[in-house]
Design an enzyme around this catalytic site. Sequence first.
Site, mmCIF file in Angstrom:
data_model
loop_
_atom_site.group_PDB
_atom_site.id
_atom_site.type_symbol
_atom_site.label_atom_id
_atom_site.label_comp_id
_atom_site.label_asym_id
_atom_site.label_seq_id
_atom_site.Cartn_x
_atom_site.Cartn_y
_atom_site.Cartn_z
ATOM 1 N N ASP A 1 24.392 14.911 -31.445
ATOM 2 C CA ASP A 1 25.902 15.054 -31.901
ATOM 3 C C ASP A 1 26.620 14.082 -32.636
ATOM 4 O O ASP A 1 25.627 12.629 -33.361
ATOM 5 C CB ASP A 1 26.387 15.130 -31.091
ATOM 6 N N CYS B 1 1.062 3.681 2.748
ATOM 7 C CA CYS B 1 0.841 2.798 4.390
ATOM 8 C C CYS B 1 2.594 3.258 3.964
ATOM 9 O O CYS B 1 3.301 3.334 5.415
ATOM 10 C CB CYS B 1 0.625 1.750 4.095
ATOM 11 N N CYS C 1 0.639 -0.914 -0.102
ATOM 12 C CA CYS C 1 -0.146 0.598 -0.468
ATOM 13 C C CYS C 1 0.813 1.406 0.166
ATOM 14 O O CYS C 1 1.858 1.328 0.712
ATOM 15 C CB CYS C 1 -0.610 -0.132 1.337
#
Length: 716
Positions: free
Chosen positions: A409, A18, A15
């Site tokens: 590049d 929690c 959870c």
Amino acid sequence: MTSNQLEFLIEGMDCADCARTIEKAVARLPGVQGASVNFGTARLLVKEMGEKQDDLPVAIERTVSEAGYRATTARRRAEHSQAPFWRRERRVLTTTIGAVTALLAFALSLFKVQPLVVNSLFAMSLAVSGYGFARAGLFAARAWRADMNLLMTVAAIGAAALGDWAEAATVVLLFAFGGTLQAFTLEKTRGAIRALMDLSPTTALVRRADHSTGLPMMREMRLPVEEVQPGETVLVGPGERLPLDGVVLEGASQVDQSPITGESLPVDVATGAQVYAGTINGPGALTMRVLHAASDTTLAHIIGMVEEAQERRAPSQQLVDRFSAIYTPLVIVGALLVAILPALLFAQPFGDWFYRALVLLVIACPCALVISTPVSIVAAIGAATRRGVLIKGGATLEALGKVRAIAFDKTGTLTEGRPRVVSVYALDGDNGKLLALAGAVEVRSEHPLARAVVHEARVSRNGSKPIEASNLLSLPGLGAQADVDGQTIYAGNPRLFAEHGIPLDGIAPTLDKLYEEGNTAIIVGTQSGAIGVIGLADRPRSAARSAVQSLRSAGVSHIAMLTGDNARTAAAISEQVGVDNYYAELLPADKLAAIKRLAVEHGSVAMVGDGVNDAPALAAADVGIAMGVAGTDAALEVADVALMSDDLSRLDYAVLLSRETVRVIRQNIAFSLGVKLLALALALAGALPLWGAIAADTGVSLLVTLNGMRLLTFRR
């Protein structure tokens, strides 16, 4: 004041809300400066206040245990994995016992057994299955937090108080079963990240001098990797994992580098090859010299970066967290009003509205909504990491999915980055001296073109003494200069000579020919004029054109190339690789300006470079991508995304993965919110039973978790 950091893994945490309860409780412990819980990786970081305290880890483990979870260090986790099943999987055991007891009670109720016996069995099931989260709920209440454990405890007690023992037991079992299943599912997702930590061996076979006999003798000894120092010699047998980064001194083999670079095929290594900790040796035995300490290996940097990525919340996750912080208190207050006002003001039956209030309490928990984003991000980052693509957090993951333009590049990115000298033209005919002068000026430069010139100068020297140069000065984006025999020698591109007003008349035709062939030119000269030119060729990567096409297919609308090279060479390379546009003769500041221009014209832009020379442009882009950075610390630091190999084909995978992740997150959020709103409406209408609210909340949490886990196996 000093502070030390302790790290724990939290087991059984399913959870997200929690996690905040644990964080708050640990932060209040004496001697703790701060605590943070990363739900995605189930990792608890605690900063100690002052000097190290031997009893603090025990206090932390006890506090987390009171919250209903288990905090373990790496050592304790290993001990725990060897413990009996009933100790390791108490949650599974209690849920199973509770389910069997409840099924027995339901069976007895069908045979009209005394209600006292049936309700006693339901109460037993309730106690066995609900003890863990009831304890966690009380812990949350003491921390002044209304998490799911507390809300479920109140709902179960309320149902029992109304005399509905069967529903109370059903509610608890549904919650316990869903939580157990979700915990296992989340552990699989987290395992994709934690697997990195298990790649590197804990010991190494070291060849070290032994002075115990009074005579300096070399012997082989197996030591913890933390005790092995850079420069020492390590032996690696066939089939073993390499314990540290190093350079091969003796032997030849094939090494599976997929844990670092994501490459599917083993790489041939021999004397002089660089190898990395965590990779797997093939059939040959290797002797290697250690390059980095265990805490400074490429693998250690990767693990650190991935862990850091989990701490960076995506914008969608921040939005959900803010919504949940408002939503939960509002629904809890609403539940209290639903329980009290109808009976108080309208003489409605208290029991009916109290039951509806219990249903609202269950709906108040935003578990499914809160978990919808982090589980998807953890899964996506884990999947990308296994394929050699390191993404620094949820924010980067979401930003990559919005990219509409990509700038590359040229040297070392679209090209192989291994230029070679193909022609030397000296006005006085002495090509050897021209090379020697250029090599002396460029000797300290790290640019690939300069290294190629220095290498060629050394090869062509034929044992003669090199030219000595002084006052060497690197000129980024232009070239270099140095003093030789009291005269300043310049080596660089035409822009360097233009800035110094040096004429190039004598070499103009040669320059034109080199540029038409797609070559790069390094001009050598003095203040009086050019004395010659060196032509270099750097071939485009074989996968460059297909990678550009794949990016277009992935939805990138504009692809550009940035280079400090001349316009004609840039045009030749850009045509070969198939980019939409090119910007040539750029200094680092010009690359930065080009990125800003692309952002204005096309929207979100990514820059792909080597992570060091292109740092300003990488930083300015919405997403900076460094490629081929295995073993390059600076590149890992500067980039938002790091491609551990030189494989350009990983780019479209990263873009597609990020877009799929954003799509999954939106699916999860929409589904979670939709079910919550529907459940709220049904609860207020009295059409949603308590067990239905639990099934909806737990079921949705499990479904969004499984949906997020699909990203672990994402393919193009």
